[in-house]
Write a protein that holds these residues in place. Structure first.
Motif, short mmCIF file in Angstrom:
data_model
loop_
_atom_site.label_atom_id
_atom_site.label_comp_id
_atom_site.label_asym_id
_atom_site.label_seq_id
_atom_site.Cartn_x
_atom_site.Cartn_y
_atom_site.Cartn_z
N GLN A 255 0.82 -1.21 0.00
CA GLN A 255 0.00 0.00 0.00
C GLN A 255 0.86 1.26 0.00
N GLU A 256 1.94 1.22 0.80
CA GLU A 256 2.83 2.37 0.84
C GLU A 256 3.50 2.58 -0.50
N GLU A 257 3.90 1.47 -1.14
CA GLU A 257 4.52 1.59 -2.46
C GLU A 257 3.52 2.13 -3.48
N ARG A 258 2.27 1.63 -3.40
CA ARG A 258 1.24 2.15 -4.32
C ARG A 258 0.97 3.62 -4.05
N ARG A 259 0.98 3.99 -2.75
CA ARG A 259 0.75 5.40 -2.44
C ARG A 259 1.84 6.28 -3.03
N ARG A 260 3.11 5.84 -2.85
CA ARG A 260 4.21 6.63 -3.43
C ARG A 260 4.12 6.67 -4.95
N ASN A 265 2.89 9.36 -9.96
CA ASN A 265 2.16 9.36 -11.23
C ASN A 265 1.22 10.56 -11.33
N ALA A 266 0.53 10.87 -10.21
CA ALA A 266 -0.38 12.02 -10.23
C ALA A 266 0.39 13.31 -10.48
N ALA A 267 1.55 13.44 -9.80
CA ALA A 267 2.36 14.64 -10.02
C ALA A 267 2.85 14.71 -11.46
N HIS A 268 3.25 13.53 -12.02
CA HIS A 268 3.72 13.50 -13.40
C HIS A 268 2.60 13.89 -14.37
N GLU A 269 1.38 13.36 -14.14
CA GLU A 269 0.27 13.65 -15.03
C GLU A 269 -0.12 15.12 -14.98
#
Length: 496
Positions: A255-260, A265-269
């Motif tokens: 979960q922590e890896e998915r959160r990071r 990804n959100a910042a990149h998008e």
């Protein structure tokens, strides 16, 4: 832990010792009774022999005449050497003969029993006998009183007794032997109790040490759970707990890896459209953009702004779907009409990619689903096929199957590798990174939302793909009677 071991050891010792004492007491009582019964049987045999030797009959009249005194004296001398004394009484309770002055006392109840033919055995009596024989004022003896009959009439009673000192001496020796055996057994019991208690506490100690490691964060510990007792059950429960903790810890890491990954990804998008908008705004601020390009620049900002809005809305939709916060209004409707409308809506986009949309759906194909969500699911999948197909054919098929309706969207586009196929349900994942800024589905959330919506319907979605040859999506919607209620969506890792 040591206190527990000592408590267990003392418990085992007390239980075993108590059993041994009970057995010893029972053995002493049984032995004592057996010795008395054996003595009584011997006295009975002496009494019978005495009567047979000394009784006298009148053969002519066939009547009892009395006892021979000489024979009685001879037997008295013989029995005295064996510490046995006797007295003979007639039916009037009168003493006929007594060896060495032996004078037992018999109660009225004893005489009643004797007249009925019963033999009376008494454990302890203190009769009067010759002091030269007894060597004491009040000797203790055990007595047997036995009646004798002739032609149905009692003719005499023999009271015969012996000293109990011999029996008591034997019992005393038996008690000494038992005490020695009890002491020896107590030492052995103490040692056995120690090893039994130690075997239990050692297993508990291993559990304690394993628990200490768990408290320090080491979840890769297991204890021996062989056996069928409560400690083994505790060990199995402990191993199940550690397995659950390991899984929980791994899930926390995932979960922590998915959160990071999600944040990256959100910042990149968002970074690309925000950079574009910021650059155009700076150009407008400093009049760096020619007048004839300003309209185009504003259109670019509007497109990127809409893209950001879509990105935020898709994230909100995904979270609502994932946490089951959306309302599902399922009903039965004609899926063929919906797919025909979607084909017409996406025809222009397909034409831009030089793709051909083929629709092969049964007429009046009934499907049980939320109308708007069904449209959203099929729109995203068909749009995804258009996005990754150039100069190709996209087949849209629908049919009735057992327990529901099944739909397929097949293209002959670029396809996916096994690695890409494994991750397509992840948020922001793009199978083709070179198309991440394309006009359709650029957020990377479309398939993740599709999968969650299908699961909310209680359906199934499957994808098969071959790199360079195309991809096929298969979606199944169950009928009303087979569709479960209150379906909870799962996270993307559950599919694996």
């Amino acid at each position: 832990l040591m206190k527990l071991m000592y408590r267990l050891m003392l418990s085992f010792f007390a239980i075993i010792l108590t059993l041994m004492v009970i057995v010893s007491i029972s053995f002493i009582n049984v032995t004592n009774n057996t010795m008395y019964h054996n003595t009584w049987q011997q006295l009975k045999s002496y009494s019978d022999s005495l009567i047979q030797d000394s009784i006298r009959y009148n053969m002519a009249t066939q009547s009892f005449e009395g006892f021979a005194t000489e024979s009685l004296n001879s037997n008295a001398n013989l029995l005295t050497r064996q510490n046995v004394h006797f007295a003979i009484y007639d039916t009037t309770h009168r003493k006929i003969f007594a060896s060495n002055g032996f004078a037992p006392s018999m109660s009225k109840s004893d005489w009643k029993k004797l007249k009925k033919g019963e033999t009376v055995c008494t454990k302890l009596i203190t009769p009067k006998i010759n002091s030269r024989v007894s060597k004491g004022a009040s000797p203790r003896m055990t007595e047997v009183s036995r009646p004798y009959f002739y032609k149905g009439k009692m003719i005499a009673v023999v009271s015969i007794a012996t000293f109990v000192s011999t029996i008591e001496q034997n019992m005393h020796q038996i008690k000494i032997n038992l005490i020695m055996a009890l002491l020896t057994a107590s030492l052995v019991t103490l040692a056995v109790s120690y090893f039994l208690a130690r075997s239990i506490t050692k297993r508990i100690d291993r559990l304690r040490m394993a628990t200490h490691q768990i408290a320090q964060g080491n979840y890769n510990v297991e204890v021996d759970d062989n056996g069928r007792d409560e400690v083994a059950d505790l060990g199995r429960s402990f191993n199940q707990m550690t397995a659950s903790l390991r899984e929980s810890q791994q899930e926390i890491r995932r979960q922590e890896e998915r959160r990071r990954q999600f944040m990256a990804n959100a910042a990149h998008e968002m970074r690309t459209p925000l950079t574009t908008i910021n650059g155009i705004l700076e150009g407008l601020q400093y009049d760096a953009i020619p007048e004839e390009d300003k309209k185009h620049s504003i259109q670019l900002m509007q497109n990127d702004t809409r893209r950001l809005i879509r990105l935020v809305n898709d994230n909100l939709d995904y979270e609502k779907i994932r946490t089951n916060q959306i309302a599902m209004e399922r009903k039965v409707f004609d899926a063929s009409a919906v797919l025909e409308n979607l084909r017409e809506q996406l025809a222009k986009k397909a034409k831009e990619k030089k793709d051909t949309l083929h629709l092969d759906v049964e007429k009046n194909l009934r499907v049980y689903a939320d109308y708007d969500r069904f449209v959203q699911i099929m729109f995203n999948i068909i749009q995804n096929a258009i996005q990754f197909t150039d100069n190709g054919i996209i087949d849209i098929r629908g049919k009735r199957v057992e327990k529901g309706s099944q739909f397929e969207v097949q293209d002959n586009g670029i396809g996916m590798t096994p690695e890409q196929l494994e991750n397509i349900w992840e948020r922001y994942y793009k199978a083709d990174r070179s198309r991440m800024n394309t006009k359709y589905g650029e957020s990377g959330l479309g398939l993740a939302i599709v999968r969650q919506l299908v699961l909310l319907h209680g359906g199934k979605i499957d994808v098969k793909s071959q790199y360079g040859k195309g991809t096929t999506f298969t979606i199944f919607f169950p009928d009303r009677e087979y569709a479960p209620h209150n379906i909870q969506p799962t996270n993307n890792k559950d599919k694996k």
